[in-house]
Design a protein around this motif. Structure first.
Motif, PDB file in Angstrom:
ATOM      1  N   LEU A  61       6.654   9.554 -17.822  1.00 30.91           N
ATOM      2  CA  LEU A  61       7.434   8.686 -16.938  1.00 30.91           C
ATOM      3  C   LEU A  61       8.481   9.466 -16.152  1.00 30.91           C
ATOM      4  CD1 LEU A  61       8.090   5.512 -19.121  1.00 30.91           C
ATOM      5  CD2 LEU A  61       6.505   5.768 -17.214  1.00 30.91           C
ATOM      6  N   ILE A  62       9.162  10.368 -16.815  1.00 27.02           N
ATOM      7  CA  ILE A  62      10.186  11.172 -16.142  1.00 27.02           C
ATOM      8  C   ILE A  62       9.553  12.035 -15.059  1.00 27.02           C
ATOM      9  CG2 ILE A  62      11.811  13.084 -16.464  1.00 27.02           C
ATOM     10  CD1 ILE A  62      12.430  11.770 -19.256  1.00 27.02           C
ATOM     11  N   ALA A  63       8.441  12.690 -15.369  1.00 28.82           N
ATOM     12  CA  ALA A  63       7.766  13.540 -14.382  1.00 28.82           C
ATOM     13  C   ALA A  63       7.302  12.723 -13.182  1.00 28.82           C
ATOM     14  CB  ALA A  63       6.586  14.261 -15.027  1.00 28.82           C
ATOM     15  N   TRP A  64       6.752  11.541 -13.434  1.00 25.74           N
ATOM     16  CA  TRP A  64       6.270  10.681 -12.345  1.00 25.74           C
ATOM     17  C   TRP A  64       7.441  10.225 -11.480  1.00 25.74           C
ATOM     18  CZ3 TRP A  64       6.528   5.651 -10.488  1.00 25.74           C
ATOM     19  CH2 TRP A  64       5.484   5.259  -9.639  1.00 25.74           C
ATOM     20  N   ASP A  65       8.518   9.794 -12.135  1.00 23.12           N
ATOM     21  CA  ASP A  65       9.716   9.373 -11.390  1.00 23.12           C
ATOM     22  C   ASP A  65      10.279  10.517 -10.554  1.00 23.12           C
ATOM     23  OD1 ASP A  65       9.661   6.779 -12.336  1.00 23.12           O
ATOM     24  OD2 ASP A  65      11.136   7.137 -13.915  1.00 23.12           O
ATOM     25  N   GLU A  66      10.442  11.685 -11.164  1.00 20.04           N
ATOM     26  CA  GLU A  66      11.011  12.821 -10.443  1.00 20.04           C
ATOM     27  C   GLU A  66      10.146  13.210  -9.246  1.00 20.04           C
ATOM     28  OE1 GLU A  66      11.506  15.763 -13.519  1.00 20.04           O
ATOM     29  OE2 GLU A  66      13.545  15.054 -13.980  1.00 20.04           O
ATOM     30  N   ALA A  67       8.839  13.174  -9.399  1.00 20.33           N
ATOM     31  CA  ALA A  67       7.939  13.522  -8.296  1.00 20.33           C
ATOM     32  C   ALA A  67       8.113  12.554  -7.131  1.00 20.33           C
ATOM     33  CB  ALA A  67       6.493  13.522  -8.772  1.00 20.33           C
TER      34      ALA A  67
ATOM     35  N   GLN B 176       0.819  -1.211   0.000  1.00 23.33           N
ATOM     36  CA  GLN B 176       0.000   0.000   0.000  1.00 23.33           C
ATOM     37  C   GLN B 176       0.852   1.261   0.000  1.00 23.33           C
ATOM     38  OE1 GLN B 176      -3.032  -0.005   2.981  1.00 23.33           O
ATOM     39  NE2 GLN B 176      -3.951  -1.874   2.233  1.00 23.33           N
ATOM     40  N   SER B 177       2.089   1.157   0.418  1.00 22.42           N
ATOM     41  CA  SER B 177       2.953   2.334   0.463  1.00 22.42           C
ATOM     42  C   SER B 177       3.844   2.469  -0.768  1.00 22.42           C
ATOM     43  CB  SER B 177       3.815   2.302   1.722  1.00 22.42           C
ATOM     44  OG  SER B 177       4.665   1.179   1.698  1.00 22.42           O
ATOM     45  N   LEU B 178       3.753   1.538  -1.700  1.00 26.91           N
ATOM     46  CA  LEU B 178       4.586   1.574  -2.900  1.00 26.91           C
ATOM     47  C   LEU B 178       3.836   2.275  -4.028  1.00 26.91           C
ATOM     48  CD1 LEU B 178       7.295   0.602  -4.063  1.00 26.91           C
ATOM     49  CD2 LEU B 178       6.125  -1.468  -4.807  1.00 26.91           C
ATOM     50  N   PRO B 179       4.363   3.397  -4.550  1.00 26.52           N
ATOM     51  CA  PRO B 179       3.688   4.105  -5.635  1.00 26.52           C
ATOM     52  C   PRO B 179       3.504   3.201  -6.850  1.00 26.52           C
ATOM     53  CG  PRO B 179       5.456   5.436  -4.733  1.00 26.52           C
ATOM     54  CD  PRO B 179       5.598   4.059  -4.139  1.00 26.52           C
ATOM     55  N   LEU B 180       2.471   3.482  -7.618  1.00 23.81           N
ATOM     56  CA  LEU B 180       2.125   2.646  -8.759  1.00 23.81           C
ATOM     57  C   LEU B 180       1.707   3.519  -9.928  1.00 23.81           C
ATOM     58  CD1 LEU B 180       1.375  -0.177  -9.948  1.00 23.81           C
ATOM     59  CD2 LEU B 180      -0.852   0.101  -8.872  1.00 23.81           C
TER      60      LEU B 180
ATOM     61  N   MET C 250      -5.608  -1.900 -11.846  1.00 26.61           N
ATOM     62  CA  MET C 250      -5.619  -0.572 -11.234  1.00 26.61           C
ATOM     63  C   MET C 250      -6.737  -0.461 -10.209  1.00 26.61           C
ATOM     64  SD  MET C 250      -4.287   2.405 -11.144  1.00 26.61           S
ATOM     65  CE  MET C 250      -4.663   4.104 -10.819  1.00 26.61           C
ATOM     66  N   GLU C 251      -7.898  -0.957 -10.543  1.00 22.54           N
ATOM     67  CA  GLU C 251      -9.033  -0.879  -9.629  1.00 22.54           C
ATOM     68  C   GLU C 251      -8.801  -1.703  -8.368  1.00 22.54           C
ATOM     69  OE1 GLU C 251     -12.303  -2.113 -12.034  1.00 22.54           O
ATOM     70  OE2 GLU C 251     -12.434  -0.182 -13.055  1.00 22.54           O
ATOM     71  N   LYS C 252      -8.115  -2.815  -8.492  1.00 20.87           N
ATOM     72  CA  LYS C 252      -7.920  -3.723  -7.362  1.00 20.87           C
ATOM     73  C   LYS C 252      -6.739  -3.324  -6.480  1.00 20.87           C
ATOM     74  CE  LYS C 252      -9.902  -7.821  -9.511  1.00 20.87           C
ATOM     75  NZ  LYS C 252      -9.641  -9.192  -9.923  1.00 20.87           N
ATOM     76  N   ALA C 253      -5.698  -2.733  -7.044  1.00 19.27           N
ATOM     77  CA  ALA C 253      -4.496  -2.401  -6.270  1.00 19.27           C
ATOM     78  C   ALA C 253      -4.852  -1.439  -5.145  1.00 19.27           C
ATOM     79  CB  ALA C 253      -3.434  -1.792  -7.180  1.00 19.27           C
ATOM     80  N   GLN C 254      -4.394  -1.743  -3.946  1.00 22.31           N
ATOM     81  CA  GLN C 254      -4.767  -0.975  -2.767  1.00 22.31           C
ATOM     82  C   GLN C 254      -3.775   0.112  -2.390  1.00 22.31           C
ATOM     83  OE1 GLN C 254      -7.798  -1.401  -1.126  1.00 22.31           O
ATOM     84  NE2 GLN C 254      -8.143  -2.567  -2.994  1.00 22.31           N
ATOM     85  N   THR C 255      -2.796   0.398  -3.218  1.00 26.47           N
ATOM     86  CA  THR C 255      -1.813   1.418  -2.894  1.00 26.47           C
ATOM     87  C   THR C 255      -2.461   2.796  -2.807  1.00 26.47           C
ATOM     88  OG1 THR C 255       0.332   2.340  -3.484  1.00 26.47           O
ATOM     89  CG2 THR C 255      -1.118   1.795  -5.295  1.00 26.47           C
ATOM     90  N   ALA C 256      -1.969   3.611  -1.909  1.00 23.14           N
ATOM     91  CA  ALA C 256      -2.532   4.945  -1.716  1.00 23.14           C
ATOM     92  C   ALA C 256      -2.114   5.906  -2.827  1.00 23.14           C
ATOM     93  CB  ALA C 256      -2.089   5.495  -0.359  1.00 23.14           C
TER      94      ALA C 256
ATOM     95  N   GLY D  62      11.196  11.568  -1.505  1.00 25.83           N
ATOM     96  CA  GLY D  62      11.942  10.731  -0.551  1.00 25.83           C
ATOM     97  C   GLY D  62      11.163   9.511  -0.126  1.00 25.83           C
ATOM     98  N   GLN D  63      10.103   9.203  -0.843  1.00 27.16           N
ATOM     99  CA  GLN D  63       9.238   8.072  -0.486  1.00 27.16           C
ATOM    100  C   GLN D  63       9.922   6.758  -0.826  1.00 27.16           C
ATOM    101  OE1 GLN D  63       5.559   8.244  -2.637  1.00 27.16           O
ATOM    102  NE2 GLN D  63       4.467   7.130  -1.073  1.00 27.16           N
ATOM    103  N   THR D  64       9.971   5.858   0.127  1.00 28.84           N
ATOM    104  CA  THR D  64      10.534   4.527  -0.095  1.00 28.84           C
ATOM    105  C   THR D  64       9.570   3.497   0.449  1.00 28.84           C
ATOM    106  OG1 THR D  64      11.731   4.534   1.990  1.00 28.84           O
ATOM    107  CG2 THR D  64      12.914   5.338   0.037  1.00 28.84           C
ATOM    108  N   ALA D  65       9.646   2.312  -0.079  1.00 30.24           N
ATOM    109  CA  ALA D  65       8.789   1.229   0.402  1.00 30.24           C
ATOM    110  C   ALA D  65       9.477  -0.094   0.125  1.00 30.24           C
ATOM    111  CB  ALA D  65       7.429   1.262  -0.300  1.00 30.24           C
ATOM    112  N   LYS D  66       9.130  -1.076   0.898  1.00 36.05           N
ATOM    113  CA  LYS D  66       9.642  -2.426   0.678  1.00 36.05           C
ATOM    114  C   LYS D  66       8.515  -3.296   0.171  1.00 36.05           C
ATOM    115  CE  LYS D  66      13.185  -2.152   4.188  1.00 36.05           C
ATOM    116  NZ  LYS D  66      13.756  -2.751   5.378  1.00 36.05           N
ATOM    117  N   LEU D  67       8.850  -4.166  -0.767  1.00 35.99           N
ATOM    118  CA  LEU D  67       7.853  -5.106  -1.291  1.00 35.99           C
ATOM    119  C   LEU D  67       7.606  -6.204  -0.301  1.00 35.99           C
ATOM    120  CD1 LEU D  67       8.851  -5.426  -5.024  1.00 35.99           C
ATOM    121  CD2 LEU D  67       6.847  -4.324  -4.103  1.00 35.99           C
TER     122      LEU D  67
END
Length: 86
Positions: A70-76, A18-22, A34-40, A81-86
């Motif tokens: 893709l570049i804009a999403w990655d840079e954001a 849920q904490s990993l950006p998608l 997309m509808e099923k993924a529970q990430t915030a 500083g958001q990190t997450a573990k799988l």
């Protein structure tokens, strides 16, 4: 994705942190994961006019638009500083 897409849509989404950006870049009719993924933090991008299956290989301006997104999403996400573990 081609071999395991159905597994991802039916079961794999349950393992997405849920904490990993998608970011999902897809066709307009295929949004089940997309509808099923529970990430915030998720974004669905699918409106690439004139685009087909391999947006990164298009020669009609779609490739550049896709790369910019893709570049804009990655840079954001990198700058947050958001990190997450799988």
């Amino acid at each position: 994705m081609l071999k395991r897409g159905e597994t991802l849509v039916n079961e794999g989404y349950k393992n997405w942190s849920q904490s990993l950006p998608l970011l999902i870049v897809h066709g307009t009719e295929d949004h089940a994961f997309m509808e099923k993924a529970q990430t915030a933090d998720k974004k669905l991008s699918f409106m690439y006019e004139g685009g087909y299956h391999e947006l990164h290989n298009e020669n009609n301006g779609v490739k550049e638009q896709f790369q910019d997104e893709l570049i804009a999403w990655d840079e954001a996400h990198l700058s947050s500083g958001q990190t997450a573990k799988l």
